[in-house]
Design a protein around this motif. Structure first.
Motif, mmCIF file in Angstrom:
data_model
loop_
_atom_site.group_PDB
_atom_site.id
_atom_site.type_symbol
_atom_site.label_atom_id
_atom_site.label_comp_id
_atom_site.label_asym_id
_atom_site.label_seq_id
_atom_site.Cartn_x
_atom_site.Cartn_y
_atom_site.Cartn_z
ATOM 1 N N MET A 313 0.874 -1.147 0.122
ATOM 2 C CA MET A 313 0.045 -0.017 -0.027
ATOM 3 C C MET A 313 0.950 1.416 -0.079
ATOM 4 S SD MET A 313 -3.160 -1.130 2.480
ATOM 5 C CE MET A 313 -2.496 -2.057 3.671
ATOM 6 N N LEU A 314 2.020 1.079 0.658
ATOM 7 C CA LEU A 314 3.015 2.275 0.867
ATOM 8 C C LEU A 314 4.308 1.991 0.174
ATOM 9 C CD1 LEU A 314 2.620 3.294 4.436
ATOM 10 C CD2 LEU A 314 1.113 4.181 2.499
ATOM 11 N N SER A 357 2.531 8.505 2.253
ATOM 12 C CA SER A 357 2.467 7.645 3.406
ATOM 13 C C SER A 357 1.568 7.939 4.442
ATOM 14 C CB SER A 357 3.878 7.769 4.266
ATOM 15 O OG SER A 357 5.092 7.399 3.587
ATOM 16 N N VAL A 358 0.679 7.998 4.037
ATOM 17 C CA VAL A 358 -0.711 8.301 4.889
ATOM 18 C C VAL A 358 -1.093 6.896 5.399
ATOM 19 C CG1 VAL A 358 -3.090 8.937 5.288
ATOM 20 C CG2 VAL A 358 -1.793 9.930 3.400
ATOM 21 N N TYR A 359 -0.789 6.628 6.673
ATOM 22 C CA TYR A 359 -1.045 5.261 7.541
ATOM 23 C C TYR A 359 -1.704 5.432 8.767
ATOM 24 C CZ TYR A 359 -0.480 0.642 8.731
ATOM 25 O OH TYR A 359 -0.885 -0.733 9.037
ATOM 26 N N VAL A 360 -2.658 4.668 8.991
ATOM 27 C CA VAL A 360 -3.393 4.649 10.306
ATOM 28 C C VAL A 360 -3.396 3.164 11.050
ATOM 29 C CG1 VAL A 360 -5.545 5.021 11.661
ATOM 30 C CG2 VAL A 360 -4.886 6.625 9.698
ATOM 31 N N TYR A 364 -7.203 1.757 14.542
ATOM 32 C CA TYR A 364 -7.821 3.007 14.839
ATOM 33 C C TYR A 364 -8.340 3.438 13.298
ATOM 34 C CZ TYR A 364 -5.669 3.569 19.107
ATOM 35 O OH TYR A 364 -5.347 3.341 20.652
ATOM 36 N N ASP A 368 -12.093 8.146 11.469
ATOM 37 C CA ASP A 368 -11.630 9.622 11.166
ATOM 38 C C ASP A 368 -10.362 10.231 11.270
ATOM 39 O OD1 ASP A 368 -13.595 11.053 10.046
ATOM 40 O OD2 ASP A 368 -13.956 12.247 11.638
ATOM 41 N N VAL A 369 -9.263 9.226 11.711
ATOM 42 C CA VAL A 369 -7.787 9.612 11.788
ATOM 43 C C VAL A 369 -7.329 9.962 10.707
ATOM 44 C CG1 VAL A 369 -5.577 8.977 12.486
ATOM 45 C CG2 VAL A 369 -7.565 8.428 14.009
ATOM 46 N N ARG A 371 -8.644 10.854 7.543
ATOM 47 C CA ARG A 371 -9.312 11.869 6.985
ATOM 48 C C ARG A 371 -8.707 13.201 7.710
ATOM 49 N NH1 ARG A 371 -12.721 15.419 8.202
ATOM 50 N NH2 ARG A 371 -13.778 14.378 10.206
ATOM 51 N N THR A 393 -1.779 6.786 -5.269
ATOM 52 C CA THR A 393 -1.995 5.581 -4.312
ATOM 53 C C THR A 393 -2.506 4.748 -5.278
ATOM 54 O OG1 THR A 393 -3.550 4.959 -2.872
ATOM 55 C CG2 THR A 393 -4.561 6.268 -4.400
ATOM 56 N N GLN A 395 -3.773 1.736 -3.674
ATOM 57 C CA GLN A 395 -5.054 1.047 -2.810
ATOM 58 C C GLN A 395 -6.058 1.664 -2.007
ATOM 59 O OE1 GLN A 395 -3.709 -2.564 -0.877
ATOM 60 N NE2 GLN A 395 -1.960 -2.760 -2.180
ATOM 61 N N ALA A 396 -5.758 3.111 -2.030
ATOM 62 C CA ALA A 396 -6.644 3.760 -1.332
ATOM 63 C C ALA A 396 -7.124 4.996 -2.020
ATOM 64 C CB ALA A 396 -5.752 4.385 -0.031
ATOM 65 N N GLY A 398 -10.266 5.101 -3.164
ATOM 66 C CA GLY A 398 -11.430 5.560 -2.440
ATOM 67 C C GLY A 398 -11.512 6.362 -1.452
ATOM 68 N N PHE A 399 -10.598 6.221 -0.573
ATOM 69 C CA PHE A 399 -10.460 6.929 0.565
ATOM 70 C C PHE A 399 -10.032 8.547 0.271
ATOM 71 C CE2 PHE A 399 -6.941 8.844 3.426
ATOM 72 C CZ PHE A 399 -7.787 9.007 4.537
ATOM 73 N N PHE A 400 -9.280 8.754 -0.622
ATOM 74 C CA PHE A 400 -8.582 9.980 -1.091
ATOM 75 C C PHE A 400 -9.783 10.486 -1.868
ATOM 76 C CE2 PHE A 400 -4.367 8.219 -0.506
ATOM 77 C CZ PHE A 400 -3.815 9.177 0.427
HETATM 78 C C1 COA Z 1 -6.372 4.701 3.971
HETATM 79 C C2 COA Z 1 -6.202 4.909 5.413
HETATM 80 C C3 COA Z 1 -5.018 5.911 5.713
HETATM 81 C C4 COA Z 1 -7.471 5.713 5.859
HETATM 82 O O1 COA Z 1 -7.351 5.851 7.224
HETATM 83 P P1 COA Z 1 -8.819 6.020 8.104
HETATM 84 O O2 COA Z 1 -8.226 6.476 9.563
HETATM 85 O O3 COA Z 1 -9.024 4.284 8.282
HETATM 86 O O4 COA Z 1 -9.871 6.649 7.482
HETATM 87 P P2 COA Z 1 -11.074 7.629 7.982
HETATM 88 O O5 COA Z 1 -11.565 6.840 9.247
HETATM 89 O O6 COA Z 1 -10.619 8.904 8.052
HETATM 90 O O7 COA Z 1 -12.274 7.562 6.837
HETATM 91 C C5 COA Z 1 -12.859 5.968 6.799
HETATM 92 C C6 COA Z 1 -13.484 5.918 5.627
HETATM 93 O O8 COA Z 1 -12.415 5.530 4.662
HETATM 94 C C7 COA Z 1 -12.861 4.511 3.788
HETATM 95 N N1 COA Z 1 -11.423 3.859 3.291
HETATM 96 C C8 COA Z 1 -10.455 3.491 4.081
HETATM 97 N N2 COA Z 1 -9.393 2.905 3.560
HETATM 98 C C9 COA Z 1 -9.996 2.906 2.408
HETATM 99 C C10 COA Z 1 -9.398 2.306 1.182
HETATM 100 N N3 COA Z 1 -8.162 1.947 0.916
HETATM 101 N N4 COA Z 1 -9.970 2.514 -0.114
HETATM 102 C C11 COA Z 1 -11.338 2.879 0.025
HETATM 103 N N5 COA Z 1 -11.861 3.711 1.106
HETATM 104 C C12 COA Z 1 -11.298 3.445 2.251
HETATM 105 C C13 COA Z 1 -13.474 3.657 4.780
HETATM 106 O O9 COA Z 1 -14.253 2.778 4.139
HETATM 107 C C14 COA Z 1 -14.250 4.791 5.645
HETATM 108 O O10 COA Z 1 -15.420 5.017 4.737
HETATM 109 P P3 COA Z 1 -16.799 5.398 5.466
HETATM 110 O O11 COA Z 1 -16.635 6.706 6.112
HETATM 111 O O12 COA Z 1 -17.684 5.688 4.212
HETATM 112 O O13 COA Z 1 -17.162 4.364 6.330
HETATM 113 C C15 COA Z 1 -5.889 3.747 6.321
HETATM 114 O O14 COA Z 1 -7.285 2.990 5.927
HETATM 115 C C16 COA Z 1 -4.694 2.921 6.124
HETATM 116 O O15 COA Z 1 -3.950 3.168 6.923
HETATM 117 N N6 COA Z 1 -4.708 2.088 5.226
HETATM 118 C C17 COA Z 1 -3.200 1.330 5.023
HETATM 119 C C18 COA Z 1 -2.213 2.287 4.257
HETATM 120 C C19 COA Z 1 -2.618 3.123 3.033
HETATM 121 O O16 COA Z 1 -3.326 2.331 2.038
HETATM 122 N N7 COA Z 1 -2.439 4.370 2.893
HETATM 123 C C20 COA Z 1 -2.777 5.279 1.732
HETATM 124 C C21 COA Z 1 -1.569 5.117 0.806
HETATM 125 S S1 COA Z 1 -0.875 6.988 0.769
#
Ligand code: COA
Length: 446
Positions: A313-314, A357-360, A364, A368-369, A371, A393, A395-396, A398-400
């Protein structure tokens, strides 16, 4: 138990190894634990005291406060007296006071018995002084009092001697008059005065239920909002006092308040050490925080991001790389542990910065961490004059995109150097970006 007979104990000596990880967690922290009178009388009380002994064995400093509500009500019933007040919130007349003194002596004795049985030293003191509440909204409170002064030195000396202070809700005034004090408030005031990291209320309720929904976790702001918007039936009546006292303790620097069911076997340890817990934890807003990384954080960042690297992922960063670029990193910290991180990379002259390097940490995630880390990155980048923040990214996406509101981009959106790097790296990452405006101020809870 005879030597070698382990059949009557469910714990094998090898299980003790698992305890090691709990040892440093709250070492030397002070927890103020308040037990309702009904909890001291409950059959699970001896188990609760065993949990307290476990806390002590982990070097957690414990101060106990007890209530007397149930015993006072029972005593009044037996004596055929109508008590003027049960919980130390309204006026305490002389007859009620006499019963309250007896109830307090009884509860205190039961606690001493259980603590003795668990091999814990304890002390009942006059370290907390009370003063009369006086006349409130035209009502003379008579023998109801409030905390005037806490002799923290006395209590801390006892704690240092491995003694558990036991504080009853019948306190003495300077003149030597006994006064009835509400035990929830007493616990909150003690926690504040002693700089405790937790105040824990053991009640006959399964934590806070707001509008019928059990709450595992509430921020101080959220609880304040619930209390302010209180409609009838919003919070269980008896838990209102604890909720208000929890707010008060947190406002005065106590990091966390817990409200949980004291009738459950192992409940206290579960609430403290289990990741989910079983009651309600209320946390102060400044507790979770994002801050600029420091040199000494490099190893922790390296360690926590390892998992992400393993899952591709990273991008892998060496410890040396992180150390050299530590100023670009920021971390999210809870209880002195780093639970999330991210970094900002600058491309001078391009007007753009990259968040990476966004990693939680897995436990946790979804709270919301992530975001907030990205939001913080946006603010920091805008502050440094960037017009655009981008992320790459695999794998993330959807998150971004969905959570952080970043837009789809192409490699053409990247500064030239980064575009070449992307091509050469072969990760085939997706590009996302966000336009930044310096005026926009987002509330970041740091
Ligand atoms: C991606 C990551 C940083 C998100 O952090 P987090 O604290 O879990 O995210 P938040 O709590 O702020 O947000 C949660 C939302 O993000 C979504 N989400 C988390 N990871 C996701 C992913 N890989 N793809 C799609 N959506 C994702 C969750 O489903 C959730 O959605 P919802 O609010 O609709 O339920 C964390 O899951 C992580 O560290 N993942 C592994 C490392 C990684 O992939 N980092 C990104 C590369 S730069």
């Amino acid at each position: 138990m005879s030597h070698g007979s382990t059949h009557d104990s469910p714990i094998k000596p090898a299980d003790l190894r698992g305890i090691l990880k709990y040892v440093p967690m709250f070492r030397d922290h002070i927890f103020v634990i308040a037990l309702d009178g009904s909890i001291v009388e409950h059959e699970n009380f001896a188990n609760t005291v065993t949990d307290i002994a476990v806390l002590r064995s982990l070097n957690i400093k414990v101060v106990l406060v007890h209530g007397i509500g149930k015993q006072l009500r029972d005593g009044a019933e037996r004596a055929g007296i109508r008590p003027s007040d049960i919980y130390g919130e309204g006026p305490t007349d002389a007859k009620t006071m006499a019963l309250a003194r007896e109830a307090s002596a009884l509860v205190s004795q039961v606690m001493q018995e259980a603590l003795s049985q668990a091999g814990l030293k304890c002390a009942v003191t006059n370290a907390v002084r009370a003063t009369e509440s006086g006349v409130i909204r035209g009502k003379d409170m008579i023998f109801t009092g409030k905390v005037e002064k806490v002799d923290t030195a006395l209590l801390k000396n006892l704690i240092a001697l491995d003694v558990v202070p036991l504080v009853s809700p019948i306190l003495c005034s300077r003149e030597g008059t006994s006064l009835r004090v509400n035990s929830d408030l007493l616990a909150a005031e003690l926690a504040t005065a002693l700089g405790a990291s937790k105040v824990i209320y053991l009640t006959p309720y399964p934590g806070l239920t707001v509008d019928g929904e059990p709450e595992l976790n509430l921020s101080l702001d959220a609880l304040r909002a619930v209390l302010a918007a209180r409609k009838s039936g919003n919070i269980e009546e008896r838990l209102l006092s604890k909720s208000r006292c929890a707010v008060r303790a947190l406002e005065n620097g106590v990091a966390r308040a817990h409200i949980l069911d004291g009738r459950i076997l192992g409940g206290l340890l579960t609430e403290i050490f289990d990741k989910v817990g079983l009651g309600t934890m209320i946390h102060a807003n400044d507790y979770e925080q994002i801050r600029q990384a420091r040199k000494k954080d490099a190893r922790a960042i390296h360690n926590i991001t390892k998992q992400g690297v393993r899952n591709e992922m990273l991008v892998q960063r060496t410890l040396q790389y992180i150390e050299q670029h530590i100023d670009n990193y920021f971390v999210y910290e809870i209880d002195d542990s780093i639970i999330g991180c991210a970094y900002l990379r600058d491309y001078p002259g391009a007007g753009a910065m990259e968040i990476g390097s966004v990693y939680v940490q897995p436990f946790y995630q979804g709270k919301d961490v992530g975001r907030k880390l990205v939001e913080y990155g946006e603010l920091a980048a805008a502050k440094r004059g960037a017009k655009k923040l981008f992320a790459l990214t695999t794998q993330a996406y959807g998150f971004f995109h969905g959570v952080c509101g970043m837009e789809d981009g192409t490699p053409d959106d990247l500064p030239p150097g980064r575009r070449d790097e992307l091509k050469a790296g072969g990760r085939n990452s997706k590009v996302l970006f966000k336009k930044l405006s310096p005026e926009k101020k987002k509330p970041v809870r740091a």
